[in-house]
Design a protein around this motif. Structure first.
Motif, short mmCIF file in Angstrom:
data_model
loop_
_atom_site.label_atom_id
_atom_site.label_comp_id
_atom_site.label_asym_id
_atom_site.label_seq_id
_atom_site.Cartn_x
_atom_site.Cartn_y
_atom_site.Cartn_z
N SER A 169 0.83 -1.20 0.00
CA SER A 169 0.00 0.00 0.00
C SER A 169 0.86 1.26 0.00
CB SER A 169 -0.91 -0.01 1.22
OG SER A 169 -1.67 1.18 1.29
N GLU A 170 1.94 1.25 0.80
CA GLU A 170 2.83 2.41 0.87
C GLU A 170 3.53 2.64 -0.47
OE1 GLU A 170 4.74 5.52 3.19
OE2 GLU A 170 2.98 4.27 3.53
N ALA A 171 4.04 1.57 -1.08
CA ALA A 171 4.73 1.71 -2.37
C ALA A 171 3.76 2.15 -3.46
CB ALA A 171 5.38 0.38 -2.74
N THR A 172 2.54 1.63 -3.42
CA THR A 172 1.53 2.02 -4.42
C THR A 172 1.21 3.50 -4.31
OG1 THR A 172 0.59 -0.21 -4.40
CG2 THR A 172 -0.80 1.56 -5.27
N ARG A 173 1.06 3.98 -3.06
CA ARG A 173 0.78 5.41 -2.86
C ARG A 173 1.93 6.26 -3.38
NH1 ARG A 173 -1.49 3.82 2.20
NH2 ARG A 173 0.50 4.22 3.24
N TRP A 174 3.16 5.83 -3.13
CA TRP A 174 4.31 6.62 -3.59
C TRP A 174 4.33 6.68 -5.12
CZ3 TRP A 174 8.46 6.72 -6.76
CH2 TRP A 174 9.43 7.69 -6.52
N LEU A 175 4.12 5.55 -5.78
CA LEU A 175 4.14 5.53 -7.24
C LEU A 175 3.04 6.40 -7.83
CD1 LEU A 175 4.90 1.75 -7.85
CD2 LEU A 175 6.40 3.66 -8.45
N ALA A 176 1.86 6.37 -7.20
CA ALA A 176 0.76 7.21 -7.69
C ALA A 176 1.09 8.69 -7.54
CB ALA A 176 -0.52 6.87 -6.92
N ALA A 177 1.67 9.06 -6.40
CA ALA A 177 2.05 10.47 -6.19
C ALA A 177 3.16 10.88 -7.15
CB ALA A 177 2.51 10.67 -4.75
N PHE A 178 4.08 9.97 -7.41
CA PHE A 178 5.18 10.26 -8.33
C PHE A 178 4.65 10.46 -9.74
CE2 PHE A 178 9.10 8.65 -10.67
CZ PHE A 178 9.86 9.77 -10.41
N GLU A 179 3.76 9.56 -10.18
CA GLU A 179 3.19 9.70 -11.52
C GLU A 179 2.39 11.00 -11.64
OE1 GLU A 179 0.25 7.43 -14.70
OE2 GLU A 179 0.96 6.35 -12.93
N ALA A 180 1.63 11.33 -10.61
CA ALA A 180 0.83 12.56 -10.66
C ALA A 180 1.71 13.79 -10.78
CB ALA A 180 -0.05 12.66 -9.41
N ALA A 181 2.81 13.81 -10.04
CA ALA A 181 3.72 14.95 -10.10
C ALA A 181 4.38 15.04 -11.48
CB ALA A 181 4.79 14.82 -9.01
N LEU A 182 4.80 13.90 -12.03
CA LEU A 182 5.42 13.92 -13.35
C LEU A 182 4.42 14.33 -14.42
CD1 LEU A 182 7.64 10.68 -13.23
CD2 LEU A 182 8.32 13.04 -12.74
N SER A 183 3.19 13.81 -14.33
CA SER A 183 2.16 14.16 -15.32
C SER A 183 1.84 15.65 -15.31
CB SER A 183 0.88 13.35 -15.06
OG SER A 183 1.13 11.96 -15.21
N ALA A 184 1.90 16.24 -14.11
CA ALA A 184 1.63 17.68 -13.98
C ALA A 184 2.87 18.52 -14.24
CB ALA A 184 1.08 17.96 -12.58
N ALA A 185 3.97 17.87 -14.57
CA ALA A 185 5.25 18.57 -14.75
C ALA A 185 5.63 19.38 -13.52
CB ALA A 185 5.22 19.45 -16.00
N ASP A 186 5.22 18.87 -12.34
CA ASP A 186 5.52 19.53 -11.07
C ASP A 186 6.80 18.91 -10.52
OD1 ASP A 186 5.64 20.67 -8.59
OD2 ASP A 186 3.50 20.39 -8.13
N ILE A 187 7.93 19.43 -10.95
CA ILE A 187 9.22 18.84 -10.60
C ILE A 187 9.51 19.00 -9.11
CG2 ILE A 187 11.71 19.03 -10.99
CD1 ILE A 187 11.05 19.62 -13.94
N ASP A 188 9.06 20.11 -8.52
CA ASP A 188 9.26 20.29 -7.08
C ASP A 188 8.52 19.21 -6.30
OD1 ASP A 188 10.88 22.48 -7.38
OD2 ASP A 188 9.26 23.93 -7.16
N ALA A 189 7.30 18.90 -6.71
CA ALA A 189 6.53 17.86 -6.03
C ALA A 189 7.18 16.50 -6.22
CB ALA A 189 5.10 17.83 -6.55
#
Length: 598
Positions: A7-27
């Motif tokens: 669950s923890e790894a899945t949450r991290w990957l989802a947050a990482f993908e969301a940040a990359l998709s939004a081009a939010d490099i700081d996030a």
């Protein structure tokens, strides 16, 4: 714990993908721990590159995120947790490729991240459901060519009426492993080998030679050894396997062929490679040139006063045919690493009076301890029972950044010191100079940093410890006499045979002769991490210099290493070459400048 970790790894990957998709490099960078590493094998950087720290990760994303277009990060299987570190496998895609990765989380943030390219979209290997039919059913007027006729026609054309896209100079395990991957990607390739048959570089060595690494570590791409293959394969068995492999994989393998000269034509962006095939000159014009000549360059033969006066036999360890002719004779072996120990044992077994000259300290790793402590978790029968395939083991090994790899290895060799304390004590009593690397990290780090300085003990250390192999340590050969050698401490040793087990130079030395000294210096040293340890001067690069990635010379590559490295990294080199053949954009991020030219 597995459910929580997943669950923890899945949450991290989802947050990482969301940040990359939004081009939010700081996030995206905020998801990484204070100490963090992102190792990328081609997928984001078209390079083999480790980003160390958030600033380096931010810089890479600023340069590459838009072009890479990463998406679809999905956890693979279940995550695990040990010692406060969560580990997880995942898959992902970029605009042009599919990939696989590995993640380590500490306190919810990324400590290490590995991303690797596995295949190019639209240029997948024809395997599984995509495999070719082979047979063409139905009748055809006038008949059809057989498989053999088509194969012979392709072989007759390539290099003559049709030019290869890639020429690989060197037909050992590295060259043929890469060629097999390129063939599966439909990249026209010719392998150049000076020996007559694949495997001859093994067959031509002394008869006792065998692999020091165990079978689970040594498979070739696509075709693992049978499950009854010996743990340590003898040289002639390996030679026959390599010859069989070239035939079964249908490689364009030019034996008895010598590369004479290579020149890059800037105007046409094509190489002109002059070769001599079975005595006949042939000019090849590939777009890409790969040097796959092992893990090093020319043999190092020291210039010692008086060598020209020696009335016995002297040769480098690479030319040692075996000890059968030296029964009752005096042999001196200069060196104390793998080849020196093997050759000393071979000479002793054949009845020679043999002395090893140890100039500096050597790391000794007993084979049984090495297999259990260092390799067993990834490459062993037990690892297979635990569900760790060879490919998974390769990726786990690759997931550890070189900057911190030594910290993973130090405990292994601390345990080895305890387990093999008796052997080490007896070696030191015999005068042998021991070390475990400058930071105690042992064999693998020595191999990566300098490619020398160690012996995997398969028996010769016992011969040294009990004096059957004589030892002179902390000295060198000062002068060679007609029938003896004089050491730097003034001692004179009788000698009928002198073997230089003195290693090899850097791979870029090949270029000085085959291309030009200028290109050799432009490319710089191959191998080493820049650790600023013995024989691996800085600056720090964090990856093996010039290996399996773009060099300073356009369209020229180095492929080599042991069987494990050749198998694993041939995948990423093949994908880089295929992408270029198909005209895909391959902007390289993070090129390193040349260092320590020759």
């Amino acid at each position: 714990m597995s459910e929580l970790a997943t669950s923890e790894a899945t949450r991290w990957l989802a947050a990482f993908e969301a940040a990359l998709s939004a081009a939010d490099i700081d996030a995206a960078t905020a998801l990484f721990d204070d100490e963090c590493y992102w190792r990328d094998l081609v997928a984001f950087t078209w390079n083999i590159k480790t980003q160390e720290g958030r600033d380096a990760i931010r810089a890479m994303l600023q340069a590459r995120l838009a072009d890479t277009a990463p998406a679809h990060f999905r956890i693979e299987g279940e995550a695990s947790e040990a010692g406060g570190v969560i580990e997880a496998w995942f898959t992902f895609e970029t605009g042009v490729a599919r990939g696989r990765g590995h993640l380590r989380l500490k306190n919810g943030r990324a400590w290490t991240l590995l991303t690797t390219m596995t295949e190019l979209k639209g240029f997948e290997e024809k395997k599984g459901e995509r495999r070719i039919a082979g047979a063409e059913h139905g009748a055809q007027p006038g008949g059809r060519q057989s498989w053999l006729e088509r194969k012979q026609a392709r072989e007759a054309a390539l290099g003559y009426t049709e030019q290869p896209y890639v020429v690989i100079i060197g037909g050992g395990q590295g060259g043929i492993g890469l060629a097999s991957r390129l063939r599966r990607l439909d990249v026209p390739t010719i392998v150049i080998e000076k020996n007559a048959r694949a495997g001859d570089s093994w067959r031509n060595r002394y008869k006792s030679l065998c692999l020091h690494d165990p079978v689970w570590y040594d498979h070739l791409p696509y075709m693992p050894f049978p499950d009854d293959w010996p743990v340590f394969a003898p040289k002639d068995k390996i030679g026959d396997w390599l010859e069989m492999y070239t035939k079964v994989m249908e490689l364009n393998y030019w034996g008895s062929t010598i590369a004479r000269k290579a020149r890059f034509d800037e105007a046409t962006q094509t190489w002109e490679v002059q070769v001599e095939r079975e005595g006949q000159p042939v000019t090849l014009r590939p777009k890409q040139l790969v040097f796959a000549l092992g893990v090093s360059g020319y043999a190092n033969v020291p210039k010692i006063p008086g060598a020209e006066t020696f009335e016995g036999t002297q040769h480098h360890s690479s030319q040692h045919p075996g000890g059968a002719a030296w029964a009752g004779k005096h042999a001196v072996v200069l060196g104390s690493n793998n080849s020196a120990h093997d050759i000393c044992a071979d000479l002793w077994e054949n009845g020679a009076d043999v002395t090893m000259i140890q100039r500096s300290s050597t790391h000794i790793a007993p084979s049984a301890s090495l297999m259990e402590l260092a390799l067993g978790g990834l490459y062993s029968e037990q690892a297979l029972k635990n569900g760790i395939s060879t490919d998974m083991a390769d990726l786990i090994f690759a997931s550890v950044p070189y900057r911190i790899m030594h910290t993973f290895h130090i405990p292994v060799y601390e345990e080895m010191k305890k387990r093999d304390a008796d052997l080490y004590a007896r070696l030191e009593k015999a005068g042998f100079l021991l070390d475990f690397g400058e930071d105690g990290s042992g064999l693998f780090m020595k191999y990566l940093r300098r490619g020398s300085g160690y012996y995997i003990d398969v028996g010769a250390s016992e011969l040294v410890a009990d004096g059957r192999i004589k030892l002179r340590s902390g000295v060198n050969i000062e002068r060679i006499n007609p029938r003896s050698v004089t050491l730097t401490d003034g001692t004179e040793l009788p000698a009928d045979l002198l073997v230089y087990a003195t290693g090899y130079g850097s791979m870029n030395n090949w270029l000085a002769d085959l291309v030009s000294p200028e290109v050799a210096d432009q490319v710089g040293k191959c191998w080493g991490l820049g650790s600023d340890t013995t024989k691996d001067p800085g600056p720090w690069e964090g990856e093996l210099r010039n290996m399996w990635k773009p060099t300073a010379q356009p369209q020229m590559w180095f492929h080599g290493g042991n069987l494990h490295q050749s198998r694993h990294y041939s995948q990423f080199l093949a994908l880089q070459l295929k992408a270029r053949m198909e005209g895909l954009p391959t902007e390289v991020y993070g090129r390193e400048g040349p260092h320590h030219r020759r």
